[in-house]
Design a protein around this motif. Structure first.
Motif, PDB file in Angstrom:
ATOM      1  N   TRP A  22      36.461  49.499  31.251  1.00  0.00           N
ATOM      2  CA  TRP A  22      35.838  48.415  32.039  1.00  0.00           C
ATOM      3  C   TRP A  22      36.072  47.060  31.361  1.00  0.00           C
ATOM      4  CZ3 TRP A  22      31.703  45.066  30.988  1.00  0.00           C
ATOM      5  CH2 TRP A  22      31.263  44.324  32.087  1.00  0.00           C
ATOM      6  N   GLY A  23      35.929  47.007  30.028  1.00  0.00           N
ATOM      7  CA  GLY A  23      36.186  45.764  29.280  1.00  0.00           C
ATOM      8  C   GLY A  23      37.630  45.305  29.431  1.00  0.00           C
ATOM      9  N   GLN A  24      38.546  46.264  29.356  1.00  0.00           N
ATOM     10  CA  GLN A  24      39.960  45.925  29.527  1.00  0.00           C
ATOM     11  C   GLN A  24      40.231  45.420  30.941  1.00  0.00           C
ATOM     12  OE1 GLN A  24      41.867  45.325  27.358  1.00  0.00           O
ATOM     13  NE2 GLN A  24      41.996  46.821  25.727  1.00  0.00           N
ATOM     14  N   GLN A  25      39.593  46.030  31.927  1.00  0.00           N
ATOM     15  CA  GLN A  25      39.771  45.589  33.311  1.00  0.00           C
ATOM     16  C   GLN A  25      39.253  44.165  33.482  1.00  0.00           C
ATOM     17  OE1 GLN A  25      41.476  47.212  35.695  1.00  0.00           O
ATOM     18  NE2 GLN A  25      41.196  45.407  36.980  1.00  0.00           N
ATOM     19  N   GLN A  26      38.124  43.853  32.831  1.00  0.00           N
ATOM     20  CA  GLN A  26      37.575  42.493  32.899  1.00  0.00           C
ATOM     21  C   GLN A  26      38.539  41.490  32.262  1.00  0.00           C
ATOM     22  OE1 GLN A  26      34.905  41.579  34.654  1.00  0.00           O
ATOM     23  NE2 GLN A  26      34.846  43.722  35.288  1.00  0.00           N
ATOM     24  N   ARG A  27      39.105  41.876  31.131  1.00  0.00           N
ATOM     25  CA  ARG A  27      40.087  41.002  30.469  1.00  0.00           C
ATOM     26  C   ARG A  27      41.312  40.779  31.360  1.00  0.00           C
ATOM     27  NH1 ARG A  27      40.178  43.584  24.452  1.00  0.00           N
ATOM     28  NH2 ARG A  27      38.087  42.906  23.838  1.00  0.00           N
ATOM     29  N   ASN A  29      41.373  40.940  34.638  1.00  0.00           N
ATOM     30  CA  ASN A  29      40.966  40.072  35.756  1.00  0.00           C
ATOM     31  C   ASN A  29      40.913  38.608  35.320  1.00  0.00           C
ATOM     32  OD1 ASN A  29      40.742  42.257  37.451  1.00  0.00           O
ATOM     33  ND2 ASN A  29      38.530  42.467  37.213  1.00  0.00           N
ATOM     34  N   VAL A  30      40.361  38.351  34.129  1.00  0.00           N
ATOM     35  CA  VAL A  30      40.295  36.974  33.605  1.00  0.00           C
ATOM     36  C   VAL A  30      41.710  36.437  33.379  1.00  0.00           C
ATOM     37  CG1 VAL A  30      39.616  35.601  31.600  1.00  0.00           C
ATOM     38  CG2 VAL A  30      37.987  37.200  32.614  1.00  0.00           C
ATOM     39  N   GLU A  32      44.476  37.363  34.895  1.00  0.00           N
ATOM     40  CA  GLU A  32      45.110  37.109  36.192  1.00  0.00           C
ATOM     41  C   GLU A  32      44.599  35.797  36.793  1.00  0.00           C
ATOM     42  OE1 GLU A  32      44.317  40.601  38.489  1.00  0.00           O
ATOM     43  OE2 GLU A  32      46.056  41.687  37.683  1.00  0.00           O
TER      44      GLU A  32
END
Length: 149
Positions: A22-27, A29-30, A32
């Motif tokens: 989830w943390g990696q996905q947030q990173r 998204n940021v 992108e």
């Protein structure tokens, strides 16, 4: 208990893995979002650069045209100076050759013609306009000018 412990450890590990993903996905998204902003800024900068290049090209063309015009004017000015010098030499030659012309050229100008050449020291366009407006009209030939005040 060992099975329960292993299950808890497995769940904790699975929870940690989920948090890590989830943390990696947030990173991602940021990143992108920042990439989109950077692309928009680059596009804007490119458009500004293109407009400035077009303006610079226009100014360069205008400058070249002005320089060409100035060169043409300098050439015309030189030709006019040469023509004036030639006329002045011709007049001086004629004065030397013809005594009647020399005597005529040495005479004073008539008062009427002298007044046409008189000009006060003018410091502005308004002063020149006032001077032109204040001048009396020239009398018709044969009439006496009105008395000066």
């Amino acid at each position: 208990m060992s099975t329960l412990r292993q299950a808890l450890y497995g769940l904790a590990l699975l929870g940690a893995l989920v948090l890590l993903i989830w943390g990696q996905q947030q990173r991602i998204n940021v990143a992108e979002g920042q990439t989109k902003l950077a692309n928009a800024a680059a596009r804007t900068a490119r458009e500004d650069a293109d407009r400035k290049l077009a303006t610079a090209n226009t100014l360069a063309a205008t400058l070249k045209q002005e320089r060409d015009s100035q060169s043409t004017l300098r050439t015309q000015q030189d030709l006019l100076r040469q023509g004036l010098a030639k006329r002045e030499r011709t007049i001086e030659e004629l004065k030397r050759e013809n005594t009647e012309l020399r005597d005529w050229a040495a005479q004073r100008l008539p008062d009427t013609a002298r007044r046409l050449r008189e000009r006060p020291a003018l410091s502005s366009a308004a002063a020149y306009r006032d001077w032109l407006s204040g001048r009396g009209a020239m009398p018709p030939p044969g009439e006496q000018p009105p008395p000066q005040r």
